[in-house]
Each structure stands twice: as structure tokens, then as C-alpha cells.
Scaffold this motif. Sequence first.
Motif, PDB file in Angstrom:
ATOM      1  N   ALA A 191      90.407  24.583  22.170  1.00  0.00           N
ATOM      2  CA  ALA A 191      88.944  24.724  22.085  1.00  0.00           C
ATOM      3  C   ALA A 191      88.334  25.081  23.442  1.00  0.00           C
ATOM      4  CB  ALA A 191      88.303  23.462  21.526  1.00  0.00           C
ATOM      5  N   VAL A 192      89.070  25.832  24.234  1.00  0.00           N
ATOM      6  CA  VAL A 192      88.587  26.369  25.509  1.00  0.00           C
ATOM      7  C   VAL A 192      88.686  27.887  25.420  1.00  0.00           C
ATOM      8  CG1 VAL A 192      88.966  26.516  27.995  1.00  0.00           C
ATOM      9  CG2 VAL A 192      89.270  24.326  26.825  1.00  0.00           C
ATOM     10  N   VAL A 228      95.972  38.168   7.757  1.00  0.00           N
ATOM     11  CA  VAL A 228      95.307  38.248   9.065  1.00  0.00           C
ATOM     12  C   VAL A 228      96.280  38.217  10.232  1.00  0.00           C
ATOM     13  CG1 VAL A 228      93.224  37.188   8.138  1.00  0.00           C
ATOM     14  CG2 VAL A 228      94.917  35.731   9.267  1.00  0.00           C
ATOM     15  N   ASN A 229      97.511  37.718  10.014  1.00  0.00           N
ATOM     16  CA  ASN A 229      98.514  37.597  11.073  1.00  0.00           C
ATOM     17  C   ASN A 229      97.965  36.835  12.279  1.00  0.00           C
ATOM     18  OD1 ASN A 229      99.251  40.639   9.766  1.00  0.00           O
ATOM     19  ND2 ASN A 229     100.839  39.077   9.783  1.00  0.00           N
ATOM     20  N   ARG A 230      97.838  37.496  13.428  1.00  0.00           N
ATOM     21  CA  ARG A 230      97.394  36.775  14.619  1.00  0.00           C
ATOM     22  C   ARG A 230      95.905  36.968  14.912  1.00  0.00           C
ATOM     23  NH1 ARG A 230     102.514  38.147  15.212  1.00  0.00           N
ATOM     24  NH2 ARG A 230     102.124  40.251  15.924  1.00  0.00           N
ATOM     25  N   ASN A 231      95.135  37.308  13.912  1.00  0.00           N
ATOM     26  CA  ASN A 231      93.711  37.523  14.119  1.00  0.00           C
ATOM     27  C   ASN A 231      92.956  36.237  13.817  1.00  0.00           C
ATOM     28  OD1 ASN A 231      91.005  38.310  14.076  1.00  0.00           O
ATOM     29  ND2 ASN A 231      91.508  40.375  13.394  1.00  0.00           N
ATOM     30  N   ILE A 232      92.707  35.431  14.848  1.00  0.00           N
ATOM     31  CA  ILE A 232      92.045  34.142  14.679  1.00  0.00           C
ATOM     32  C   ILE A 232      90.608  34.310  14.199  1.00  0.00           C
ATOM     33  CG2 ILE A 232      91.493  34.146  17.149  1.00  0.00           C
ATOM     34  CD1 ILE A 232      91.933  31.054  14.900  1.00  0.00           C
ATOM     35  N   ALA A 233      89.949  35.417  14.579  1.00  0.00           N
ATOM     36  CA  ALA A 233      88.576  35.645  14.132  1.00  0.00           C
ATOM     37  C   ALA A 233      88.529  35.822  12.622  1.00  0.00           C
ATOM     38  CB  ALA A 233      87.975  36.858  14.838  1.00  0.00           C
ATOM     39  N   THR A 293      82.547  29.343  19.651  1.00  0.00           N
ATOM     40  CA  THR A 293      82.932  30.617  19.063  1.00  0.00           C
ATOM     41  C   THR A 293      83.587  30.433  17.700  1.00  0.00           C
ATOM     42  OG1 THR A 293      83.323  31.404  21.305  1.00  0.00           O
ATOM     43  CG2 THR A 293      84.126  32.788  19.527  1.00  0.00           C
ATOM     44  N   SER A 294      84.438  29.421  17.562  1.00  0.00           N
ATOM     45  CA  SER A 294      85.094  29.193  16.274  1.00  0.00           C
ATOM     46  C   SER A 294      84.069  28.898  15.187  1.00  0.00           C
ATOM     47  CB  SER A 294      86.103  28.044  16.379  1.00  0.00           C
ATOM     48  OG  SER A 294      85.459  26.840  16.762  1.00  0.00           O
ATOM     49  N   ILE A 295      83.026  28.152  15.542  1.00  0.00           N
ATOM     50  CA  ILE A 295      81.973  27.836  14.569  1.00  0.00           C
ATOM     51  C   ILE A 295      81.190  29.100  14.228  1.00  0.00           C
ATOM     52  CG2 ILE A 295      79.899  26.480  14.127  1.00  0.00           C
ATOM     53  CD1 ILE A 295      82.544  24.892  14.198  1.00  0.00           C
ATOM     54  N   ARG A 296      80.927  29.936  15.198  1.00  0.00           N
ATOM     55  CA  ARG A 296      80.183  31.177  14.938  1.00  0.00           C
ATOM     56  C   ARG A 296      80.944  32.084  13.969  1.00  0.00           C
ATOM     57  NH1 ARG A 296      78.754  33.774  20.566  1.00  0.00           N
ATOM     58  NH2 ARG A 296      77.655  35.278  19.223  1.00  0.00           N
ATOM     59  N   SER A 307      77.849  21.733   6.853  1.00  0.00           N
ATOM     60  CA  SER A 307      77.968  21.163   8.202  1.00  0.00           C
ATOM     61  C   SER A 307      78.947  21.991   9.025  1.00  0.00           C
ATOM     62  CB  SER A 307      78.457  19.718   8.123  1.00  0.00           C
ATOM     63  OG  SER A 307      78.672  19.175   9.416  1.00  0.00           O
ATOM     64  N   PRO A 308      78.727  22.112  10.347  1.00  0.00           N
ATOM     65  CA  PRO A 308      79.616  22.954  11.154  1.00  0.00           C
ATOM     66  C   PRO A 308      80.942  22.300  11.538  1.00  0.00           C
ATOM     67  CG  PRO A 308      77.870  22.082  12.533  1.00  0.00           C
ATOM     68  CD  PRO A 308      77.556  21.666  11.114  1.00  0.00           C
TER      69      PRO A 308
END
Length: 386
Positions: free
Chosen positions: A129-130, A180-185, A218-221, A274-275
Motif C-alpha cells: 500500500a505504498v 488481466v494477468n499483471r494489470n493491477i488496475a 490509488t487502489s480505492i480510486r 464503503s471504500p
Amino acid sequence: MSSSRLAVLTTALALALTACSGMSAAPTPTKSPVDYSAQALQATQAAISGTYHEPSSQPRPAARNKKLAVISSGQNAISSLVPASAVMEAAATIGWDAKLYDGKLDPKSWPGLVSQAVANGAQGIVLVAVDCPAVAQPLAEAKAKGIKIVGIFAFDCNDVLFGGTAPSLFSSYVDFGPPVNRNIADFSQLYGADQANTVIAQTDGKAKVVLVTDNEFTSIRHTIQGFRDTITKCTTCSIVAEVDIKAADLTTPAAAASVLKVLHDHPDANAVKSPYTAATLAAVSPAVMKSGRAASLYVMGGEGFEPELDLIRKHEGLSAVTVIPSDWYGWAAVDTVNSLFIGQQPADSGLGWQLIDDEVNPPSNNAYKPTIDFRSAYRAAWGRAD
């Protein structure tokens, strides 16, 4: 979701699919309320079963004598504590010397922790989470030294939400498998989309959502983007209000008061999103309970850590969660770093999520445990099955 409600959803799905003859198992999204309700119901069924699968069985022999640094955004946040602790557990299993650096939710400290890790001879770094922009300078130095860099709920400097033009500093991402493979977004957006699908299904395609966000993360967005985009596919659904809270406000009554005000201002709302877990505990659940509308609101939670499961068990302002097993994510990150050490592409982690409520996959009196023994799978892949 009660068992009787699930039966209704299943019947509705069959009827909707009959009405939409010729629909494939993965239909193209449409603007038809009937068609999209069918898709939402299909997605909900898949989430009930769980979207994860066994990690790849491809042999990935453990690299020897490696030093790993784990940079946690803050061990005082459960969303970092669980995966960071799992990285340490997995590193011990694979036989590495691992050190945990606790950022204590102070972004100003994070660059210094990366620099310390580099100075201490780390050969691999896992960021929990950094995000890359917060530590770009020391991360660039780490990359120049050949250090392998992987993130958990963390995004590279070239992510679209950062403008998409900065150079990539991560070595790779965890592989989430097809599509998605390695696409975390994309993985994060699909996760948010599945939460929206469940809300649509549970409100009979008439969702009126109060969307609680926290745009600091960013993960929440990305998750919220997937949720929002999916709600718009349902022409009889809408987001009636949004509340952007901040993590710092969760230690005060301010966040709960903001959510409560919006619930009072929008009596037509029948759902809340909730986020993340901490926001559910400090803001969303208290506001829902104080509103007097807990019985009529379908509340979708955050990551589904143990405190949220307690709220579901006690019927205290939370209806359901879709859980990504964060301990599995920690082991997958170590597996990814190991693949990089031995010159292989990261293997399919099998990671996904599962829908949990008080009757469908009901939570036991502890943290969520997936049905797949991912630890044994990774030990076997690393040659550490003994």
C-alpha cells in the motif's frame, strides 16, 4: 444475502436469460435493464462461488540466500498489517532473510524506509500500500542496483491515475491470471465492478447508491471507478450521492457524521458502498445504524477483514463484503519476487475474491479462510513441501 433471496436471484437469472435468448456466458454489456440485470446476477453467482483458483503448479525453485525488505504503509492499519505479515511468513517459508519496515501511515517516512532497505542490502522489496510516486527517488536508486520491486495494493509510477507518462519503477506485478494477468488496475476495477453487480442484483436492478470514497488511495480510486462504471450500465440504477472521506477523519466523529447527513438528505437511497474496512468501522456502519434504516439499506463493505465480518455476524450496518484474501496476496508477492530472482515470468497466482454475507458463505468467528490451500501450493512450487 439470505438463502431465500439467493433462490429468488437464481430464478430471476433463469427468467432473464430466457428473455434474452442467445445471450452467451459472458455477454457484451448493454443498456437494456433486463439484459444488464441478467449480467449482474451472473456475476453475483460467480462471486458466491469465488473467482479465485489454484496457483500455478509450474516449478519455481526457491532462490537461495536472498534478503527481502517489506515496506508497509503502516502496521496500525489492518489492510497493510495482514498482507505485510503474510509476506514475512512466506519469506520465512521460502528461506529468505526478511525485514519489515513500518511506515506507521506517515507518507513522509516512506522514502527513508526504502533508502534504509537499500542500504541494508535488500535484494528484493515488497511495497505494501505504498505507491511508486511516494517513494520514486529511492525506488529509482533501488532499480538501478538491480533490486526486484513488487507491490501489494500499490501502483507503479506509470499508472494512468498518475498521468501515465512517468517511467515504470516496479520490476513486475503479481499475476492475477486471465484476463488481466499483471494489470493491477484492471484487477481492482473488476473487483469494484463485481461489488456493483451484487448491489444491482440485491436491489432488483433498482440501486440508489450512496457511494463513500477516499480518493487518497490509488487502489480505492480504481475500485470505485469499476463500481461507478458498472452502476451506469444499469439504466434503472444510479449513484444518488458521494461522500469523500479522509483516513485522518476516521479517528474523529466527522466521517460518520458526513455519511449520516447524506443518508438523511437522500431518503430514496437503498444501498451504500464503503471504500475499505476502517471506513466501514468508523463511518459507514455507525451512520447506517444511527440512521434507523439498517433494515432497508444494502451495505457493501470494503476488503472484508475480520472486523467487518463481525459486523455482518452481528447485523450492525453491513450486509456483505467481497473478500480478496490478503494473506494469499502476501504469499503471491513473495512468489513473484522469487520468479524474478530465478529468471522466470511471474506465475498465475490464482487470486480472486468471494462474496460473503450472513447466509451465503457465512463468516466463522475469525478471519476469512479461502477454500484453496494456497500455502501448500506455493511450498510445492518452491520445492519446500516437506
